[in-house]
Design an enzyme around this catalytic site. Structure first.
Site, PDB file in Angstrom:
ATOM      1  CE  LYS A   1      -0.357  -0.013   5.047  1.00 45.44           C
ATOM      2  NZ  LYS A   1      -1.243   0.047   6.217  1.00 45.44           N
TER       3      LYS A   1
ATOM      4  CE1 TYR B   1      13.099  31.975   4.820  1.00 48.21           C
ATOM      5  CE2 TYR B   1      13.153  29.592   4.527  1.00 48.21           C
ATOM      6  CZ  TYR B   1      12.966  30.866   4.011  1.00 48.21           C
ATOM      7  OH  TYR B   1      12.643  31.013   2.686  1.00 48.21           O
TER       8      TYR B   1
END
Length: 346
Positions: A34, A243
């Site tokens: 899956k 940042y």
């Protein structure tokens, strides 16, 4: 070229599946493919496992089964964990998929829309996620068994903790709910396989262990990720990287910027905590992981490398997951679409 390379070792995947199949004893080992083969490519993964001898596959939703059917051909068995949802009938029928029915409603839908198609049943043995609870199962058990389900399964909640009391509770509950039925039974994925014969029943469902993850500590790594270095610079004392000024140099530091970030599945929670490797040398992540770029400390190197290794022999998906405060499953299934993918053993 600023494109990272994700190498997927299908021979290692196949070897891990063989080991888990052997650990399953007399039970048949299927394969859970899956989420696009846990992020590594369902077509390539299923094709390789079919070549290795896997005959039974598991997906989450019917649409995933379409791709797997194309990969493995008409003879393999493909089960759909999500069962028979509204609108699934044509996909199930056209692709020979077997829904694992999870409720009385799904049972009625399947009998109404696909009464001639095979099905399986999923039971809730205590996880409270999917499956029929004991009282609901009792209501339809006779009707279900008269139709002959292909598989009756449940799922363990705490199999990655072998000593957890929940495992024994679910084993007892599953035995009680399946007593006297003659359909094939399945309880265990990777963790349950490793807990031994009592948990194996007729079919096992190797999943994360095939892909190199815990709790299968003997697994071979399957995913290898190399990331190019775009630029390097010397950062002086008091200067910051990335940042928010979350990392500030306390000494002169050689910093490289690498070409990947959270858009590529390098989870932002690793900011200031994770690392990459150049050969055997670890290089710390400095500051925040941004969308496309990460700063790393290369002060211990005597050169500026062309690339660094994020996943490989020295750093597994579970190591990375620890830095990110998550699990190896999330690391694998988050790997982005920008990588150049190379398959070994395809």
């Amino acid at each position: 070229m600023a494109r990272s390379v994700l190498k997927i070792d299908l021979d290692a995947l196949a070897a891990n599946w063989r080991d888990l199949a052997a650990a399953s004893g007399s039970a048949e080992a299927g394969a859970v493919v899956k989420a696009d083969g846990y992020g590594l490519g369902a077509t390539q993964v299923a094709t390789r496992l079919a070549r290795e001898g896997a005959k039974r596959f598991f997906v989450a939703i019917a649409e995933e089964g379409v791709e797997v059917r194309k990969a493995v051909g008409p003879d393999a068995t493909i089960h759909v964990f999500g069962g028979h949802m509204a609108g699934d009938a044509a996909v199930l029928r056209d692709n020979g998929l077997i829904p694992m029915l999870n409720s009385g409603e799904q049972w009625q839908r399947h009998q109404s829309e696909c009464p001639d198609l095979p099905f399986g049943i999923q039971l809730d043995s205590g996880m409270n996620r999917l499956g029929l609870e004991p009282e609901d199962w009792a209501d339809i058990r006779d009707a279900v068994m008269a139709k002959g389900p292909e598989l009756v399964m449940s799922h363990l909640a705490c199999a990655d903790e072998p000593d957890h009391a929940m495992n024994a509770q679910q084993l007892e509950a599953f035995r009680d709910m399946t007593a006297g039925i003659d359909a094939p039974k399945s309880l265990s994925a990777t963790g349950g396989i490793l807990m031994g014969r009592d948990f194996h029943f007729d079919v096992t469902r190797p999943g994360i262990g095939m892909y190199g993850g815990e709790p299968f500590t003997g697994a071979r790594p399957v995913a290898y990720l190399n990331i190019p270095v775009i630029q390097a610079r010397t950062v002086g004392i008091g200067e910051s990287v990335g940042y928010g000024n979350t990392w500030v140099a306390h000494k002169e530091t050689r910093v490289a910027t690498i070409a990947a970030g959270y858009a590529d599945g390098i989870i932002r929670a690793q900011s200031g905590k994770g690392q990459v490797f150049v050969g055997e040398t670890p290089c710390d992540i400095l500051g925040r992981v941004s969308m496309d770029l990460i700063g790393i400390d290369i002060s211990e190197l005597d050169h500026t490398p062309e690339s660094v290794t994020f996943l490989g022999l020295r750093q597994t998906v579970d190591t990375v997951a620890t830095y990110a405060g998550t699990i190896g499953y999330e690391i694998l299934t988050s790997l982005g679409a920008r990588y150049q993918r190379e398959y070994l053993g395809a």
